[in-house]
Scaffold this motif. Sequence first.
Motif, short mmCIF file in Angstrom:
data_model
loop_
_atom_site.label_atom_id
_atom_site.label_comp_id
_atom_site.label_asym_id
_atom_site.label_seq_id
_atom_site.Cartn_x
_atom_site.Cartn_y
_atom_site.Cartn_z
N ALA A 100 0.83 -1.21 0.00
CA ALA A 100 0.00 0.00 0.00
C ALA A 100 0.86 1.26 0.00
O ALA A 100 0.52 2.26 -0.63
N ALA A 101 2.01 1.20 0.70
CA ALA A 101 2.86 2.39 0.77
C ALA A 101 3.39 2.74 -0.62
O ALA A 101 3.39 3.91 -1.02
N ARG A 126 2.69 6.18 -2.75
CA ARG A 126 3.77 7.01 -3.28
C ARG A 126 3.57 7.21 -4.79
O ARG A 126 3.67 8.32 -5.31
N LEU A 127 3.25 6.12 -5.45
CA LEU A 127 3.02 6.17 -6.90
C LEU A 127 1.88 7.14 -7.23
O LEU A 127 1.98 7.96 -8.13
N GLY A 128 0.81 7.04 -6.44
CA GLY A 128 -0.36 7.88 -6.69
C GLY A 128 -0.03 9.36 -6.52
O GLY A 128 -0.38 10.18 -7.38
N VAL A 129 0.66 9.69 -5.43
CA VAL A 129 0.96 11.10 -5.16
C VAL A 129 1.87 11.66 -6.25
O VAL A 129 1.62 12.73 -6.82
N LYS A 130 2.92 10.90 -6.58
CA LYS A 130 3.86 11.35 -7.61
C LYS A 130 3.16 11.58 -8.94
O LYS A 130 3.34 12.59 -9.60
N PHE A 132 -1.76 1.76 -13.72
CA PHE A 132 -2.32 2.81 -12.88
C PHE A 132 -2.22 4.18 -13.56
O PHE A 132 -3.20 4.91 -13.66
N THR A 133 -1.02 4.51 -14.06
CA THR A 133 -0.81 5.87 -14.57
C THR A 133 -1.56 6.13 -15.89
O THR A 133 -2.01 7.25 -16.11
N CYS A 161 2.06 9.40 -21.60
CA CYS A 161 3.21 8.49 -21.81
C CYS A 161 4.46 9.06 -21.14
O CYS A 161 5.21 8.33 -20.49
N ALA A 162 4.69 10.37 -21.29
CA ALA A 162 5.91 10.97 -20.73
C ALA A 162 5.91 10.85 -19.20
O ALA A 162 6.89 10.40 -18.60
N VAL A 163 4.78 11.23 -18.58
CA VAL A 163 4.72 11.17 -17.12
C VAL A 163 4.85 9.71 -16.65
O VAL A 163 5.53 9.42 -15.66
N THR A 164 4.23 8.79 -17.38
CA THR A 164 4.35 7.38 -17.03
C THR A 164 5.81 6.94 -17.02
O THR A 164 6.27 6.29 -16.08
#
Length: 430
Positions: free
Chosen positions: A72-73, A77-81, A290-291, A389-392
């Motif tokens: 979950a952590a 982190r992935l979600g916030v970023k 996710f992204t 794509c770039a952010v991913t």
Amino acid sequence: MSLTRKILLAMGGGIVVGLALGAYEGAPLVDDVVVGGVLTIVGRLFIALLQMMVVPLVLVSLVCGVTSLGDAAALGRLGVKTLALYLATTAVALVIAFGLAAAAGPGDGFRLLDDVAYDAAAAPSVVDVIAGMVPSNPVRALAEGQMLQIIVFALLLGFAISISGDAGRRVARLFDDLNEVVTRLVMLVVRTAPVGVFALVARTFATEGLELFVPLAGYALVVIAGLALQAVVVYGLLLRASGLNPMTFFAKSRAVMAFAFATSSSNATIPVTLETVERRHGVSGSVASFTVPLGATVNMDGTAIMQGVATVFIANVYGVDLGLGHFVTVILMATLASIGTAGVPSAGLVMLAMVLEQVGLPVEGIALIIGIDRLLDMLRTAVNVLGDCAVTCVVARSERAIDLEVFADRGAGADLGPAVRAGRSGATVE
Ligand code: ASP
């Protein structure tokens, strides 16, 4: 010939044939049989095939992504970023749009006709979007294709699976298998892309024509310049800063941009975006699943650029002076509004209506730019998807979830072919 090349040729051919057909507009054979008949049927079938896969693909691949991440952590982190980067790139896009529009002054001296009328559709309010993120009925969310709700449901389901011991492992295996099958389906549909892209592009160029472009050339050129800056400079710098070669990235993103261009919908492009970032750029499925769907819903940098330029254009036409306060309001509102708006054709206009209302500009102004919006929609959707794509890639790089060898290999995944995908289960190499 690689599939990428075929798709790009189909796009170019579609533009040429579409413009040629447009010259014969009015001939029954052209209007009813070719454009209204064959091209419309093929184009619609192709869009439906793509859309057909979006909901199952997002659900299944996201559940797999979460179970393979299993932490979950890490997910938080992935979600916030990801969210932070999506919102930041959108805000930068608006700043670029305002900068260019202030310098070029589109709309100064534009002749205002007094019979303009535009009915604004209601845009979702920020409160509704946030409060409505958890689906009270996941089946309805799936049936209606409510992307944010589906994402939330898949995240929770995936998380529950990963803490359910043996039962969870069995369900996870089922989802892994489903994922494999749905991926095959995507690859089958992607094989038909050259035909579908050709039909969609030819039809649009045959019916839209370029003559609408002339009176609005100033506005359109500023939007196009903004899109180019965002794509090349902003994403280029972002990738470079995270140690990824932008040229390789751009070269390998051409096919997915052609898809976005042809469909004008980030949502319908999701299956191809996922394939591209995973197979061509080497991003692990646990990050991409996710992204990418999140980006298709939340991240619309190209749309933001159109909105920024359109706001200045309409203000100039109506002789309204926008102050710094207005610009700040628009940047905040448009960035937030992009969260709740789905990536479908012309969604950007709905958001634009909301932005104009915020700064007290007449919503009817939209009628002035609607004539060429169809064509600009194609271009900005390509930038929207490129931004996803770039952010991913950047997020994956920071999570050590990108295979740098695949990223550097220009030929990797060029045919988006039916090979069983590696790295799906989260294991990544760096
Ligand atoms: N068509 C765009 C997209 O799907 C949204 C818009 O700007 O209208 O990303």
